[in-house]
Design a protein around this motif. Structure first.
Motif, PDB file in Angstrom:
ATOM      1  N   ARG A 262      91.752 -38.986  -3.795  1.00 40.34           N
ATOM      2  CA  ARG A 262      90.900 -39.720  -2.692  1.00 40.34           C
ATOM      3  C   ARG A 262      89.618 -39.142  -2.944  1.00 40.34           C
ATOM      4  NH1 ARG A 262      95.361 -39.870   0.443  1.00 40.34           N
ATOM      5  NH2 ARG A 262      94.969 -37.877   1.348  1.00 40.34           N
ATOM      6  N   ALA A 263      89.482 -37.845  -2.900  1.00 37.37           N
ATOM      7  CA  ALA A 263      88.137 -37.232  -3.235  1.00 37.37           C
ATOM      8  C   ALA A 263      87.111 -37.673  -4.389  1.00 37.37           C
ATOM      9  CB  ALA A 263      88.444 -35.583  -3.316  1.00 37.37           C
ATOM     10  N   HIS A 264      87.807 -37.940  -5.354  1.00 38.62           N
ATOM     11  CA  HIS A 264      87.031 -38.460  -6.553  1.00 38.62           C
ATOM     12  C   HIS A 264      86.702 -39.963  -6.317  1.00 38.62           C
ATOM     13  CE1 HIS A 264      87.417 -35.382  -9.612  1.00 38.62           C
ATOM     14  NE2 HIS A 264      88.582 -35.057  -9.431  1.00 38.62           N
ATOM     15  N   ALA A 265      87.565 -40.583  -5.585  1.00 40.38           N
ATOM     16  CA  ALA A 265      87.142 -42.069  -5.085  1.00 40.38           C
ATOM     17  C   ALA A 265      86.000 -41.954  -4.131  1.00 40.38           C
ATOM     18  CB  ALA A 265      88.317 -42.674  -4.837  1.00 40.38           C
ATOM     19  N   ARG A 266      85.886 -41.187  -3.371  1.00 38.61           N
ATOM     20  CA  ARG A 266      84.812 -41.036  -2.355  1.00 38.61           C
ATOM     21  C   ARG A 266      83.618 -40.694  -3.139  1.00 38.61           C
ATOM     22  NH1 ARG A 266      88.547 -38.329   2.374  1.00 38.61           N
ATOM     23  NH2 ARG A 266      89.492 -40.438   3.081  1.00 38.61           N
ATOM     24  N   ALA A 267      83.623 -40.230  -4.247  1.00 39.94           N
ATOM     25  CA  ALA A 267      82.458 -39.647  -4.858  1.00 39.94           C
ATOM     26  C   ALA A 267      81.498 -40.816  -5.114  1.00 39.94           C
ATOM     27  CB  ALA A 267      82.647 -38.782  -5.878  1.00 39.94           C
ATOM     28  N   ALA A 268      82.127 -41.908  -5.637  1.00 37.47           N
ATOM     29  CA  ALA A 268      81.481 -43.328  -5.845  1.00 37.47           C
ATOM     30  C   ALA A 268      81.059 -43.710  -4.610  1.00 37.47           C
ATOM     31  CB  ALA A 268      82.486 -44.233  -6.573  1.00 37.47           C
ATOM     32  N   GLY A 269      81.455 -43.594  -3.439  1.00 38.00           N
ATOM     33  CA  GLY A 269      81.046 -43.941  -2.254  1.00 38.00           C
ATOM     34  C   GLY A 269      79.645 -43.151  -1.777  1.00 38.00           C
ATOM     35  N   ALA A 270      79.710 -42.024  -2.161  1.00 38.74           N
ATOM     36  CA  ALA A 270      78.586 -41.079  -1.835  1.00 38.74           C
ATOM     37  C   ALA A 270      77.538 -41.612  -2.609  1.00 38.74           C
ATOM     38  CB  ALA A 270      79.026 -39.619  -2.090  1.00 38.74           C
ATOM     39  N   ARG A 271      77.436 -41.858  -4.067  1.00 37.81           N
ATOM     40  CA  ARG A 271      76.685 -42.322  -5.116  1.00 37.81           C
ATOM     41  C   ARG A 271      76.183 -43.729  -4.365  1.00 37.81           C
ATOM     42  NH1 ARG A 271      80.313 -40.392  -9.008  1.00 37.81           N
ATOM     43  NH2 ARG A 271      81.012 -42.349  -9.207  1.00 37.81           N
ATOM     44  N   ASP A 272      76.808 -44.516  -4.029  1.00 38.02           N
ATOM     45  CA  ASP A 272      76.404 -45.912  -3.654  1.00 38.02           C
ATOM     46  C   ASP A 272      75.599 -45.589  -2.295  1.00 38.02           C
ATOM     47  OD1 ASP A 272      77.532 -47.010  -5.585  1.00 38.02           O
ATOM     48  OD2 ASP A 272      79.261 -47.645  -4.219  1.00 38.02           O
ATOM     49  N   HIS A 273      75.959 -44.742  -1.250  1.00 38.30           N
ATOM     50  CA  HIS A 273      75.471 -44.824   0.141  1.00 38.30           C
ATOM     51  C   HIS A 273      74.493 -43.461   0.430  1.00 38.30           C
ATOM     52  CE1 HIS A 273      78.110 -47.907   1.279  1.00 38.30           C
ATOM     53  NE2 HIS A 273      79.124 -47.308   0.944  1.00 38.30           N
ATOM     54  N   TRP A 274      74.807 -42.372  -0.383  1.00 38.14           N
ATOM     55  CA  TRP A 274      73.814 -41.413  -0.330  1.00 38.14           C
ATOM     56  C   TRP A 274      72.577 -41.382  -1.392  1.00 38.14           C
ATOM     57  CZ3 TRP A 274      77.671 -36.646   0.328  1.00 38.14           C
ATOM     58  CH2 TRP A 274      78.296 -36.964   1.671  1.00 38.14           C
ATOM     59  N   GLY A 275      72.882 -42.047  -2.498  1.00 36.29           N
ATOM     60  CA  GLY A 275      71.974 -42.029  -3.323  1.00 36.29           C
ATOM     61  C   GLY A 275      71.636 -40.903  -4.173  1.00 36.29           C
ATOM     62  N   GLU A 276      70.450 -40.316  -4.476  1.00 32.93           N
ATOM     63  CA  GLU A 276      70.215 -39.249  -4.718  1.00 32.93           C
ATOM     64  C   GLU A 276      69.954 -38.019  -3.894  1.00 32.93           C
ATOM     65  OE1 GLU A 276      67.121 -39.534  -7.568  1.00 32.93           O
ATOM     66  OE2 GLU A 276      67.930 -40.967  -8.890  1.00 32.93           O
ATOM     67  N   ALA A 277      70.236 -38.394  -2.563  1.00 32.49           N
ATOM     68  CA  ALA A 277      69.678 -37.752  -1.481  1.00 32.49           C
ATOM     69  C   ALA A 277      70.927 -36.515  -1.291  1.00 32.49           C
ATOM     70  CB  ALA A 277      69.815 -38.239  -0.251  1.00 32.49           C
ATOM     71  N   ALA A 278      71.833 -36.356  -1.843  1.00 32.83           N
ATOM     72  CA  ALA A 278      72.937 -35.574  -1.640  1.00 32.83           C
ATOM     73  C   ALA A 278      74.242 -35.974  -2.508  1.00 32.83           C
ATOM     74  CB  ALA A 278      73.400 -35.497  -0.146  1.00 32.83           C
ATOM     75  N   VAL A 279      74.992 -34.973  -2.736  1.00 31.44           N
ATOM     76  CA  VAL A 279      76.231 -35.042  -3.611  1.00 31.44           C
ATOM     77  C   VAL A 279      77.282 -35.090  -2.812  1.00 31.44           C
ATOM     78  CG1 VAL A 279      74.875 -34.821  -6.001  1.00 31.44           C
ATOM     79  CG2 VAL A 279      76.297 -32.987  -4.865  1.00 31.44           C
ATOM     80  N   TRP A 280      78.593 -35.482  -3.367  1.00 30.95           N
ATOM     81  CA  TRP A 280      80.008 -35.334  -3.029  1.00 30.95           C
ATOM     82  C   TRP A 280      80.780 -35.045  -4.380  1.00 30.95           C
ATOM     83  CZ3 TRP A 280      83.001 -36.147   1.688  1.00 30.95           C
ATOM     84  CH2 TRP A 280      84.161 -36.025   1.539  1.00 30.95           C
ATOM     85  N   ARG A 281      81.323 -34.099  -4.619  1.00 33.10           N
ATOM     86  CA  ARG A 281      82.267 -33.802  -5.738  1.00 33.10           C
ATOM     87  C   ARG A 281      83.402 -32.814  -5.639  1.00 33.10           C
ATOM     88  NH1 ARG A 281      80.544 -28.567  -8.355  1.00 33.10           N
ATOM     89  NH2 ARG A 281      79.517 -27.568  -6.933  1.00 33.10           N
ATOM     90  N   VAL A 282      84.201 -32.964  -6.583  1.00 29.31           N
ATOM     91  CA  VAL A 282      85.244 -32.156  -6.737  1.00 29.31           C
ATOM     92  C   VAL A 282      84.807 -30.934  -7.382  1.00 29.31           C
ATOM     93  CG1 VAL A 282      87.702 -31.854  -7.156  1.00 29.31           C
ATOM     94  CG2 VAL A 282      86.977 -33.890  -6.191  1.00 29.31           C
TER      95      VAL A 282
END
Length: 345
Positions: free
Chosen positions: A105-125
């Protein structure tokens, strides 16, 4: 809607102070009316976790929160220039991953972060061992996001109060209403609104938190098992918080806080011997929809509401102040759907 250049803010918590500061910085004459003390209610707590919701199932609330979190560094830097250090630091957050499903789930949410946060922040495992102040993780992995920040709630309220005064505003225990009136009166205000509208629009939820004496340095905060663990710049770590719908005393701590501290020590072994230096309890304002209530008070011309910060008030405060100033000083309504007072009626 008639515009105002004078604002009376009733309530010296984070929403009231943010609205007053945002008005004052734009040139309005501001009076904050606080009969007790600045941060006397829920804003006088200890935790200060400015954390986003997970980057999935996107909605206006999450977008508003994202914009506010991204405004925070400039907002609090401006406050610090006029007042004192609010304890702000965008150092990120880590969350342990218990099993393979959570990792996926965490890996899947990384894609959501790229879509919604753009380059402003990262979500990663990431590997838990990468972080010096790390929680216990059964998989050895954590989620690391770079959007989360910390604030020292009491220092932030004091800094805002100083900044408001530096801008020519005043903070008084009592005053008559002049100009536009913003009601930012916490859980008591939600009770008043419920009586005024003849229906429940929100309620108070008690929370308990603690400070432990430990200085792990400038490290990400931890969130695990429902517990926020937030290292602050003053050599303390905040632990919070409980969420109590039913309670007899609003400002006393008890065994529920003891259990919370024990859970935090189990999550972060570095806390095992850290002494408790402060225990806090207070009642947070929770609107019926869980989103803040913002905008004109229906049926009361010139009166406005900014309430319902609940657990995310400090994170929402920069944007809340901005949209309320937009509305009152410029006549521009930028309050999103779901945040309007009518949405709770």
């Amino acid at each position: 809607m008639a515009r105002a250049d004078r604002i009376t803010v009733r309530g010296g918590g984070i929403f009231g102070l943010a609205c007053a500061y945002s008005g004052a910085i734009r040139g309005a004459r501001v009076t904050v009316v606080e009969p007790r003390r600045i941060g006397a209610g829920a804003s006088g707590g200890t935790v200060g976790a400015l954390a986003p919701h997970v980057p999935e199932q996107w909605n206006p609330k999450k977008q508003f929160q994202l914009e506010s979190l991204l405004m925070a560094a400039e907002f609090w830097a401006g406050v610090a220039r006029l007042g004192s250090d609010p304890g702000y630091g965008r150092l990120g957050r880590i969350q342990p991953l218990a099993d393979a499903d959570q990792v996926a789930r965490a890996h899947a949410r990384a894609a959501g972060a790229r879509d919604h946060w753009g380059e402003a922040a990262v979500w990663r495992v990431a590997e838990a061992a990468e972080f010096p102040f790390a929680p216990v993780s059964p998989t050895g992995l954590v989620v690391h996001d770079s959007l989360t920040a910390r604030i020292a709630p009491r220092a932030a309220c004091a800094a805002l109060a100083q900044a408001i005064i530096a801008l020519g505003g005043q903070i008084v225990p009592d005053a008559s209403d002049e100009g536009a009136v913003i009601h930012a009166t916490g859980h008591e205000g939600l009770a008043d609104l419920s009586r005024a509208f003849g229906r429940l629009v929100g309620n108070g939820v008690k929370g308990q938190s603690a400070l432990l004496r430990l200085d792990p340095g400038a490290v990400p905060q931890v969130y695990a098992d429902g517990v926020h663990i937030v290292p602050h710049a003053d050599g303390t770590v905040a632990i919070g918080s409980t969420s109590e719908r039913d309670f007899a005393t609003p400002d006393s701590t008890d065994a529920q806080l003891d259990a919370l501290i024990a859970r935090a020590r189990a999550i972060c072994p570095a806390l095992a011997e850290a002494p408790v230096t402060d225990r806090w309890a207070g009642v947070r304002p929770r609107a019926r929809t869980r989103a803040p209530m913002l905008g004109p008070w229906p049926g009361r011309s010139g009166h406005f509401i900014a309430n319902g910060g609940f657990k995310i008030g400090f994170g929402m405060a920069p944007k809340v102040g901005a949209v309320m100033a937009d509305l009152i000083l410029e006549g521009r309504d930028a309050i999103p759907a779901g945040f309007r007072v009518e949405d709770n009626l």
